[in-house]
Design an enzyme around this catalytic site. Structure first.
Site, short mmCIF file in Angstrom:
data_model
loop_
_atom_site.label_atom_id
_atom_site.label_comp_id
_atom_site.label_asym_id
_atom_site.label_seq_id
_atom_site.Cartn_x
_atom_site.Cartn_y
_atom_site.Cartn_z
CG ASP A 179 -10.87 5.30 6.50
OD1 ASP A 179 -11.68 5.96 5.81
OD2 ASP A 179 -9.79 4.87 6.06
N GLY B 139 0.83 -1.19 0.00
CA GLY B 139 0.00 0.00 0.00
C GLY B 139 0.87 1.24 0.00
#
Length: 390
Positions: free
Chosen positions: A142, A20
């Site tokens: 989130d 990522g």
């Protein structure tokens, strides 16, 4: 990073990492306990090489450390477990539960429209996991499809507490989060609360029902999306997906209320509503979270026999898709049965919607004039006629 030696004296990486922007996740063998785990590394040196500011790198380190603390507070079947933290070759890492499955994002992008029962069940499990986090004073901040993993057994696991905060600790007013799923008050610099997480759940539920987020797209300017969250009202899911029962439009309206005080009081309350919907596709329990009087749609039968058959078929479809792919004949036949049982339960509009989605999928898989597609569209017409007759 050197992965040729045991990490933490016991973890041996296997395969390659999933990378990522801020780190990598490696599958690894716990040589002490003989199980597979996931090692999540923070790539500090990579960030520095890419020119990240020292302040940003330091914030990322604090976020990574906070993720470990947040995950350690929460123990629940629908939240990914943390086992340990450490440092290896100059990089911080977290040892987590290894989840065999794929993200909700993947299901939304590659599969057919999610059946209502699966949508309700996964939303319930998301809320059950969030309730466990909130009870431990942890806000996720989130919630989005990328951070909802679906195991190969069809169960939810909430992941990535990197933006989490603690309600029992003074927080700075931060606006971090993913624009498509961020509550209106958080666009104004508020740190948010339990009801901010539930707004994000509403955005995810909307996407599962309608096939798109309530506001904007990933390509849109974040500030434009933010203004939509603060000022606009989304079209109800039924406007994008004919056949979605009215009660889902009502639930979405409550979860996406601009004023946090008008949203449900807790994730547990939403989980209760979803549990009732799983059993009957009724809406009486909405009063528990909204205080509103909502009428049962005409023709909805709460017969538990049909409800159980729908749940069994939904799980069977999920398992068959995993094993053979969505185009397999066994999947098509199970989806036909699912539509029929849905109609027999009294939800004629839902049956028509399921057949309509199946028809379009069959056209995509097998061609516009394939008999399976034509049969599915015949099912649409039949159940629409039944809906009118009722």
């Amino acid at each position: 990073m050197d992965t040729s030696r045991l990490i933490g004296g016991r973890f041996k990486t296997k395969g390659g990492p999933v990378s990522g922007a801020m780190g990598d996740v490696w599958p690894a063998e716990d040589t002490k306990l003989g199980r597979t785990v996931a090692l999540k590394f923070l790539a500090r040196r990579r960030l520095r090489r890419q020119g990240a500011l020292t302040e940003f790198t330091d914030w990322t380190v604090r976020r990574f450390e906070r993720e470990g603390i947040a995950m350690a507070r929460v123990s629940h079947p629908h939240v990914a477990h943390i086992y340990d933290t450490g440092e290896h070759d100059g990089e911080l890492y977290i040892v987590m539960e290894y989840i065999q499955g794929r993200s909700l994002t993947s299901h939304l992008k590659t599969g057919p429209t999610l059946p209502l029962e699966r949508t309700v069940r996964w939303t319930r499990e998301i809320c059950e996991g969030l309730e466990a986090a909130h009870s431990r004073k942890v806000l996720h901040h989130d919630i989005k499809p990328d951070n909802i993993m679906i195991t190969n057994q069809g169960e939810v696991k909430i992941v990535d507490f990197g933006l989490a905060s603690f309600t029992d600790v003074t927080q700075s007013h931060t606006g971090v989060g993913t624009p498509l799923y961020k509550a209106p008050e958080r666009w104004n610099g508020s740190p948010g609360n339990v009801r901010s997480d539930l707004y994000s759940v509403g955005c995810v539920l909307y996407e599962m029902l309608a096939g798109r987020p309530p506001f904007g797209s990933p390509q849109d300017d974040p500030m434009t999306v933010g203004r939509m969250h603060q000022d606009d009202s989304p079209a109800p899911p039924s406007a994008h997906r004919p056949g979605v029962p009215d009660q889902f439009d009502s639930i979405i309206r409550i979860l996406l209320a601009k004023d946090p005080a008008c949203r449900p009081r807790s994730a547990g309350a939403v989980a209760e509503v979803m549990r009732d919907l799983q059993d009957s596709l009724g809406v009486e329990s909405l009063a528990k979270v909204s205080g509103q009087a909502l009428a049962m749609p005409d023709g909805v039968d709460s017969n538990t026999h049909h409800s159980k058959r729908i749940r069994v078929l939904d799980r069977r479809i999920f398992e068959l898709e995993l094993r053979f792919g969505p185009h397999d004949q066994a999947v098509i036949e199970a989806r036909v049965e699912h539509a029929e049982v849905t109609g027999q339960s009294g939800d004629a509009r839902g049956a028509a919607a399921l057949y309509n989605r199946l028809g379009h999928d069959c056209q995509y898989f097998f061609g516009p004039y394939d008999m399976r597609a034509l049969n599915a569209f015949e099912g649409v017409a039949r159940w629409i006629a039944r809906s009118g007759a009722d």
